[in-house]
Design an enzyme around this catalytic site. Structure first.
Site, PDB file in Angstrom:
ATOM      1  N   LEU A 181      21.900  35.690  -1.374  1.00  0.00           N
ATOM      2  CA  LEU A 181      21.811  34.949  -0.113  1.00  0.00           C
ATOM      3  C   LEU A 181      23.222  35.120   0.446  1.00  0.00           C
ATOM      4  O   LEU A 181      23.203  34.370   1.643  1.00  0.00           O
ATOM      5  CB  LEU A 181      21.543  33.590  -0.510  1.00  0.00           C
ATOM      6  CG  LEU A 181      20.064  33.542  -1.143  1.00  0.00           C
ATOM      7  CD1 LEU A 181      19.686  32.056  -1.291  1.00  0.00           C
ATOM      8  CD2 LEU A 181      18.945  34.285  -0.257  1.00  0.00           C
ATOM      9  N   GLU A 231       7.267  44.614  -2.395  1.00  0.00           N
ATOM     10  CA  GLU A 231       8.662  44.843  -2.885  1.00  0.00           C
ATOM     11  C   GLU A 231       8.661  45.408  -4.215  1.00  0.00           C
ATOM     12  O   GLU A 231       9.405  46.352  -4.628  1.00  0.00           O
ATOM     13  CB  GLU A 231       9.264  43.282  -2.897  1.00  0.00           C
ATOM     14  CG  GLU A 231       9.682  42.862  -1.561  1.00  0.00           C
ATOM     15  CD  GLU A 231      10.080  41.068  -1.818  1.00  0.00           C
ATOM     16  OE1 GLU A 231      10.471  40.596  -0.730  1.00  0.00           O
ATOM     17  OE2 GLU A 231       9.834  40.621  -2.895  1.00  0.00           O
ATOM     18  N   HIS A 285      14.637  43.158   2.557  1.00  0.00           N
ATOM     19  CA  HIS A 285      14.412  41.734   3.420  1.00  0.00           C
ATOM     20  C   HIS A 285      12.636  41.445   3.552  1.00  0.00           C
ATOM     21  O   HIS A 285      12.083  42.374   3.759  1.00  0.00           O
ATOM     22  CB  HIS A 285      14.956  41.809   4.860  1.00  0.00           C
ATOM     23  CG  HIS A 285      14.807  40.589   5.659  1.00  0.00           C
ATOM     24  ND1 HIS A 285      15.558  39.436   5.573  1.00  0.00           N
ATOM     25  CD2 HIS A 285      14.137  40.375   6.712  1.00  0.00           C
ATOM     26  CE1 HIS A 285      15.133  38.827   6.474  1.00  0.00           C
ATOM     27  NE2 HIS A 285      14.265  38.946   7.038  1.00  0.00           N
ATOM     28  N   ASP A 327      21.431  41.373   7.942  1.00  0.00           N
ATOM     29  CA  ASP A 327      20.063  42.026   8.284  1.00  0.00           C
ATOM     30  C   ASP A 327      20.162  43.260   9.359  1.00  0.00           C
ATOM     31  O   ASP A 327      19.117  43.123  10.157  1.00  0.00           O
ATOM     32  CB  ASP A 327      18.907  40.856   8.356  1.00  0.00           C
ATOM     33  CG  ASP A 327      18.608  40.092   7.139  1.00  0.00           C
ATOM     34  OD1 ASP A 327      18.887  40.620   6.057  1.00  0.00           O
ATOM     35  OD2 ASP A 327      18.388  38.981   7.411  1.00  0.00           O
ATOM     36  N   GLY A 379      15.026  36.223  -9.834  1.00  0.00           N
ATOM     37  CA  GLY A 379      15.293  37.695 -10.356  1.00  0.00           C
ATOM     38  C   GLY A 379      13.933  38.387 -10.890  1.00  0.00           C
ATOM     39  O   GLY A 379      14.129  39.495 -11.358  1.00  0.00           O
ATOM     40  N   ASN A 417      19.866  46.456   0.732  1.00  0.00           N
ATOM     41  CA  ASN A 417      19.177  45.012   0.750  1.00  0.00           C
ATOM     42  C   ASN A 417      17.657  45.179   0.886  1.00  0.00           C
ATOM     43  O   ASN A 417      17.173  46.372   1.673  1.00  0.00           O
ATOM     44  CB  ASN A 417      19.841  43.932   1.805  1.00  0.00           C
ATOM     45  CG  ASN A 417      19.301  42.584   1.387  1.00  0.00           C
ATOM     46  OD1 ASN A 417      19.017  42.298   0.517  1.00  0.00           O
ATOM     47  ND2 ASN A 417      19.053  42.268   2.625  1.00  0.00           N
ATOM     48  N   ASN A 457      12.698  40.492  -8.817  1.00  0.00           N
ATOM     49  CA  ASN A 457      12.913  41.716  -8.099  1.00  0.00           C
ATOM     50  C   ASN A 457      13.731  42.671  -9.171  1.00  0.00           C
ATOM     51  O   ASN A 457      13.735  43.691  -9.423  1.00  0.00           O
ATOM     52  CB  ASN A 457      13.122  41.690  -6.707  1.00  0.00           C
ATOM     53  CG  ASN A 457      12.366  42.153  -5.662  1.00  0.00           C
ATOM     54  OD1 ASN A 457      11.278  42.834  -5.837  1.00  0.00           O
ATOM     55  ND2 ASN A 457      12.286  41.450  -4.687  1.00  0.00           N
TER      56      ASN A 457
END
Length: 189
Positions: A86, A175, A105, A146, A13, A103, A15
């Site tokens: 995930l 990120e 990636h 993705d 966690g 999302n 991010n």
């Protein structure tokens, strides 16, 4: 009226915490809920420590989507952010939140994406292929891993002697720098 975000996460966690902190003083957006598919995910502790409600859901609840949609409606969720999550998003959620689920990636899609390509696996593949750059891709979610429309990408250099761990460090920096501000732009557009 504030827009409410739900974050879905499966792991530590970092991010999610970065996103929550980014929006703490925001007048237009707030993180109102953190959900996980794992009861032992550290993201739950991080969110609770920042006074954000959390919930854990079962595999069955995820596949049907009904209980999750009810929870999202209860919290008046306008937008969903995946941060180290995930599982593939089921159709009921995609239909309830069209173009409102994004999302991040840890690579430059379309390269190094798809089922099973997450976290260190991505960085190991980038290094093994001898890539000269990697980065992040922020994208909308669709029914495939993705493959949703790309919103934003940022690159970092991969040096010949970089380890997967070093590439991961560079990608994480991207990120943390970009994901919250891109979320803000997408939610407010």
């Amino acid at each position: 009226m504030k827009k409410n975000i739900a974050i879905f996460a499966s792991g530590s966690g970092t991010n999610a915490e970065n996103i929550i902190r980014y929006f703490e003083e925001n007048d237009l957006i707030r993180v109102s809920l953190v959900l996980s598919n794992r009861s032992d995910a550290l993201v739950l502790e991080r969110a609770q420590g920042l006074h954000v409600p959390t919930a854990v859901f079962s595999k069955d609840d995820w596949q049907t989507g009904k209980a999750i949609l009810t929870l999202l409606k209860t919290h008046h969720i306008d937008f969903i952010v995946l941060a180290g999550f995930l599982l593939r998003v089921p159709l009921p959620l995609l239909h309830a939140y069209p173009n409102k689920i994004i999302n991040i990636h840890p690579a430059l899609l379309p390269n190094y994406g798809g089922k099973g390509m997450y976290g260190d696996r991505v960085h190991e593949a980038v290094v093994a292929a001898g890539e000269k750059e990697s980065g992040i891709t922020i994208h909308y979610i669709d029914e495939h891993y993705d493959e949703g429309s790309i919103i934003f990408q940022a690159q970092c250099e991969v040096l010949p002697d970089d380890s997967p761990k070093e590439v991961a460090r560079k990608v994480h920096g991207l990120e943390y720098k970009y994901y919250p501000s891109i979320i803000e732009k997408v939610v407010l557009k």
